[in-house]
Design a protein around this motif. Structure first.
Motif, short mmCIF file in Angstrom:
data_model
loop_
_atom_site.label_atom_id
_atom_site.label_comp_id
_atom_site.label_asym_id
_atom_site.label_seq_id
_atom_site.Cartn_x
_atom_site.Cartn_y
_atom_site.Cartn_z
N ASN A 14 0.82 -1.23 0.00
CA ASN A 14 0.00 0.00 0.00
C ASN A 14 0.85 1.26 0.00
O ASN A 14 0.64 2.17 0.80
CB ASN A 14 -0.96 0.00 1.19
N ASP A 15 1.85 1.29 -0.87
CA ASP A 15 2.75 2.43 -1.02
C ASP A 15 3.60 2.72 0.22
O ASP A 15 4.12 3.82 0.39
CB ASP A 15 1.99 3.70 -1.42
N VAL A 16 3.73 1.75 1.11
CA VAL A 16 4.60 1.88 2.28
C VAL A 16 5.78 0.93 2.10
O VAL A 16 5.60 -0.27 1.86
CB VAL A 16 3.84 1.53 3.58
N ILE A 17 6.97 1.47 2.19
CA ILE A 17 8.18 0.67 2.07
C ILE A 17 8.67 0.31 3.47
O ILE A 17 8.86 1.19 4.31
CB ILE A 17 9.29 1.42 1.31
N SER A 18 8.86 -0.99 3.71
CA SER A 18 9.40 -1.46 4.99
C SER A 18 10.79 -2.04 4.74
O SER A 18 10.96 -2.89 3.86
CB SER A 18 8.51 -2.54 5.60
N ILE A 19 11.76 -1.58 5.54
CA ILE A 19 13.14 -2.03 5.40
C ILE A 19 13.55 -2.70 6.70
O ILE A 19 13.45 -2.10 7.77
CB ILE A 19 14.08 -0.84 5.09
#
Length: 87
Positions: free
Chosen positions: A69-74
């Motif tokens: 949902n357009d959230v980048i998790s690193i």
């Protein structure tokens, strides 16, 4: 010399949690550790009374990049090179 009794290499988040739960505040999490040798050498307060180092580099859940949902998790253990090469 690193004055620790153990260097632990967990392979899962559950294992990291167990190791942290079963310590008396004498464990430190590392992910790479470039500051460890200089830290011990200069007797940094960050490294006082450390008996165990918990190296999270082998925990695959912490070495991922995902988009949802357009959230980048690193992941907290991923390197810059791994981020760049991730597709």
């Amino acid at each position: 010399m690193i004055p620790v009794k153990e260097i632990l290499l967990p392979r899962s988040i559950d294992e990291v949690c167990r190791l942290l739960h079963n310590n008396n505040g004498s464990s430190k999490i590392i992910a790479g550790g470039t500051d460890i040798l200089p830290g011990f050498h200069i007797e940094s307060p960050r490294f006082k009374n450390i008996e165990r180092l918990i190296d999270i580099n082998n925990v695959k859940e912490l070495k991922s990049v995902s988009v949802d949902n357009d959230v980048i998790s690193i992941g907290s253990a991923i390197t810059f090179s791994e981020i760049i090469s991730n597709q």
